[in-house]
Design an enzyme around this catalytic site. Structure first.
Site, short mmCIF file in Angstrom:
data_model
loop_
_atom_site.label_atom_id
_atom_site.label_comp_id
_atom_site.label_asym_id
_atom_site.label_seq_id
_atom_site.Cartn_x
_atom_site.Cartn_y
_atom_site.Cartn_z
N ILE A 204 -3.44 -3.91 -0.50
CA ILE A 204 -2.41 -3.29 -1.32
C ILE A 204 -1.71 -2.24 -0.47
O ILE A 204 -2.27 -1.76 0.52
CB ILE A 204 -2.97 -2.66 -2.61
N SER A 205 -0.48 -1.90 -0.85
CA SER A 205 0.33 -1.04 0.00
C SER A 205 0.09 0.45 -0.19
O SER A 205 0.22 1.25 0.73
CB SER A 205 1.82 -1.34 -0.21
N THR A 206 -0.23 0.86 -1.43
CA THR A 206 -0.36 2.29 -1.72
C THR A 206 -1.66 2.58 -2.45
O THR A 206 -2.26 1.70 -3.06
CB THR A 206 0.81 2.79 -2.59
#
Length: 218
Positions: A9-11
């Site tokens: 996931i990015s964040t």
């Protein structure tokens, strides 16, 4: 031969749960023994990721299978995605992408060469398409972020791109009146407000644009 999962996931605000559950459910339905799932909370722009690096360099062996839910969980840069897939193929690691059914066929078990070639062709085309879509989505997101920052800057909500305003202009105006009235010196006010010289004089310029009548007293 072992099966491993990978999810990214990015964040930190996003959650890993959905991807982990999807990989585990798939393995249960297919009666696949899953060794473990490696996860990262990091951008998909490149493959400089701690857990993915461990997985690829220290864990995966010839004959192993890597399972991911979607191609953009592997990455968002098209060229980097394709390069990584080629690397894993050369390493002897099979990659299964749950959103791409053609990657779920075990081509090594197929005896019909024509059917095998057709599936490989379709598979490569789909991977190319989804990799392009992943990069396009990343570029669209970055464009929106830049437009949002520029809009904030034009509205005066950011004193520099990427940096929140040190103080509201209205608050500065109220404090700067003390300088106009010679109750404090500019240096004293700058120190009190904790502003750099460039920021202070930018606010000062805005003040005189709003209240040009006070220029006469300078």
């Amino acid at each position: 031969m072992a099966y491993y999962g990978y999810h990214r996931i990015s964040t930190k605000e996003q959650h890993l749960d959905r991807g982990i559950i999807e990989i585990k459910r798939f393995c249960e339905n297919q009666k696949i023994k899953l060794e473990s799932i490696f996860t990262d909370k990091i951008t998909g722009k490149n493959f400089d990721r701690p857990r993915y690096t461990v997985l690829v360099e220290d864990v995966l062996r010839v004959g192993d299978t890597l399972i991911i839910t979607e191609l953009d969980r592997l990455g968002r840069n098209k060229q980097e995605i394709l390069k990584q897939l080629r690397f894993l193929e050369e390493k002897g690691v099979r990659v299964m992408v749950l959103e791409l059914p053609t990657t779920l066929f075990d081509l090594s078990q197929m005896e019909n060469n024509l059917a095998k070639m057709m599936i490989e062709t379709i598979n490569n085309m789909m991977i190319e398409l989804y990799a392009s879509m992943a990069q396009a989505e990343m570029e669209k997101k970055e464009k929106r972020q830049k437009e949002g920052m520029e809009a904030k800057r034009l509205r005066g909500e950011w004193d520099e791109v990427g940096r929140p305003r040190a103080i509201e202009q209205e608050k500065f105006n109220q404090e700067f009146m003390r300088v106009v009235q010679k109750k404090v010196t500019p240096t004293q006010l700058q120190r009190e407000l904790g502003l750099t010289s460039s920021t202070y004089y930018r606010y000062r310029k805005n003040f005189y644009e709003i209240f040009p009548e006070f220029l006469q007293s300078v």
